[in-house]
Design a protein around this motif. Structure first.
Motif, mmCIF file in Angstrom:
data_model
loop_
_atom_site.group_PDB
_atom_site.id
_atom_site.type_symbol
_atom_site.label_atom_id
_atom_site.label_comp_id
_atom_site.label_asym_id
_atom_site.label_seq_id
_atom_site.Cartn_x
_atom_site.Cartn_y
_atom_site.Cartn_z
ATOM 1 N N LEU A 88 0.166 -3.806 1.052
ATOM 2 C CA LEU A 88 -0.129 -4.543 -0.172
ATOM 3 C C LEU A 88 0.642 -3.985 -1.364
ATOM 4 C CD1 LEU A 88 -3.979 -5.064 0.272
ATOM 5 C CD2 LEU A 88 -2.169 -6.753 0.605
ATOM 6 N N ASP A 106 -1.859 -11.616 0.877
ATOM 7 C CA ASP A 106 -2.893 -10.610 0.680
ATOM 8 C C ASP A 106 -4.171 -11.004 1.414
ATOM 9 O OD1 ASP A 106 -5.463 -9.959 -0.912
ATOM 10 O OD2 ASP A 106 -4.085 -8.445 -1.684
ATOM 11 N N GLY A 275 -3.967 -11.740 -5.427
ATOM 12 C CA GLY A 275 -4.724 -11.471 -4.219
ATOM 13 C C GLY A 275 -5.949 -10.613 -4.420
ATOM 14 N N ARG A 277 -6.610 -7.419 -3.536
ATOM 15 C CA ARG A 277 -6.435 -6.039 -4.019
ATOM 16 C C ARG A 277 -6.449 -5.991 -5.547
ATOM 17 N NH1 ARG A 277 -1.537 -3.317 -5.280
ATOM 18 N NH2 ARG A 277 -1.729 -1.042 -5.291
#
Length: 364
Positions: A88, A106, A275, A277
């Motif tokens: 990521l 993601d 995404g 994260r």
């Protein structure tokens, strides 16, 4: 045991809406999104979704496909799903902007990661929540149409309405007042101007509503995204909490806006943040300032809305849910994932994001 990514496929998913979706920024009649399918040597399949939302993220269909195929795919093939954090970070640093294609990859990677460990993603992120309550969006239209749509939403059990405004300040006041008269005081309103007012218009409208409406929960992005000073002016002039949406794409944006006192809450969307994260990082920033957050979406199917629901379940600071787009779709092409029952969203017990099949995808 290593689980390595062996292939990535892209497809197009087209789903008509029940009726046109109108805001101060655009009109949408169907969801036209890019689907990502990641495969592994263990037989796992992870899915992600990217909507072309040029007016907000700058992403169009061609740029999404090019970013995924030409730039991001080579970074994934042959890599171990166990290396999720490193993957990521590499994806994020390899390409500036392009938040929607990043978000699609993601969520597909998180889907595979959950399958790798045989548990729902939200549980792996530390959540015990399995049920959420969403609002329902009422598109901007004539007062009569918006009243009818609002009454139908309340009949179906929705207790929170998100009213799209911002195209005509004088008419917006008529719209809001007419809907309140029709549905009564017990239904909470979230007003979303989608950057459509200037600061003076926002203050004038909100002050008038404060005098008569006891159940205004918040106002979302009342002024243009870049006008942070204008948003701060609105926040300081009214008692209705101000939610920053198009002004917040990153943890840095959230920190700046909250530090400057320009908003009371922030709206997290996977397609803006890039995404899961980054969405979790924005939620962490909100928590550090002691404020709450909303989670929303662009015009997406249940595919990526499922990912957003898992994020919401995992973050205690996310107290407002705006994940109604599956309800706005005329059909559901996704087997598995969350279950949508009017305002209730139920997370599944399947591993990862819990998808079994995505129908009606035209694979490239």
């Amino acid at each position: 045991m290593e689980v390595r990514i062996t292939d990535m496929r892209l497809g197009t998913l087209s789903v008509p809406l029940k009726k046109p979706f109108r805001t101060a920024l655009r009109e949408v009649r169907s969801v036209e999104d890019i689907v990502v399918r990641l495969e592994t040597d263990a037989g796992h399949v992870g899915y992600g979704e990217a909507p072309p939302t040029a007016v907000i993220t700058g992403d169009i269909r061609g740029s999404i496909v090019a970013a995924l195929e030409d730039h991001l795919k080579p970074l994934l093939l042959g890599r171990d799903v166990e290396d999720l954090d490193d993957l990521l970070r590499r994806l994020d640093k390899s390409l500036v902007h392009n938040s929607s294609p990043k978000a699609a990859l993601d969520m597909a990677l998180h889907d595979l990661w959950g399958q790798r460990y045989g548990a729902p993603l939200a549980r792996l992120l530390g959540s015990g929540r399995r049920e959420l309550e969403t609002d329902l969006t009422i598109s901007v239209d004539t007062p009569e149409v918006m009243v009818a749509d609002s009454l139908e939403a309340v009949r179906r059990g929705f207790r929170i309405l998100k009213l799209k405004v911002g195209k005509n300040p004088a008419l917006d006041l008529v719209r809001i007042t007419a809907i309140r008269d029709a549905v009564g005081p017990g239904v909470a309103f979230r007003l979303d101007a989608n950057q459509g007012w200037n600061p003076k218009e926002a203050v004038r409208i909100l002050r008038k509503l404060e005098e008569t409406d006891p159940n205004l929960e918040l106002v979302e992005q009342p002024v243009p995204a870049e006008d942070i000073e204008g948003m701060k002016l609105v926040r300081n002039a009214v008692s209705v909490p101000v939610l920053a949406d198009e002004s917040v794409y990153s943890p840095r944006d959230a920190a700046r806006i909250l530090a400057e006192g320009a908003a009371d809450l922030v709206n997290i969307k996977l397609m803006k943040s890039g995404g899961i994260r980054r969405a979790l990082q924005i939620a962490a920033v909100a928590e550090s300032f002691g404020v709450e957050a909303m989670i929303g979406s662009m015009m997406e199917t249940k595919l990526s809305v499922t990912a957003a629901a898992h994020v919401a379940a995992a973050c205690p600071c996310i107290t407002r849910i705006d994940l109604d787009t599956p309800d706005l779709c005329a059909e559901d092409p996704v087997e598995g994932g969350i279950t949508c029952d009017g305002p209730r969203i139920l997370l599944g017990e399947g591993p990862g994001l819990g998808f079994r099949e995505i129908r009606n995808v035209v694979w490239h």
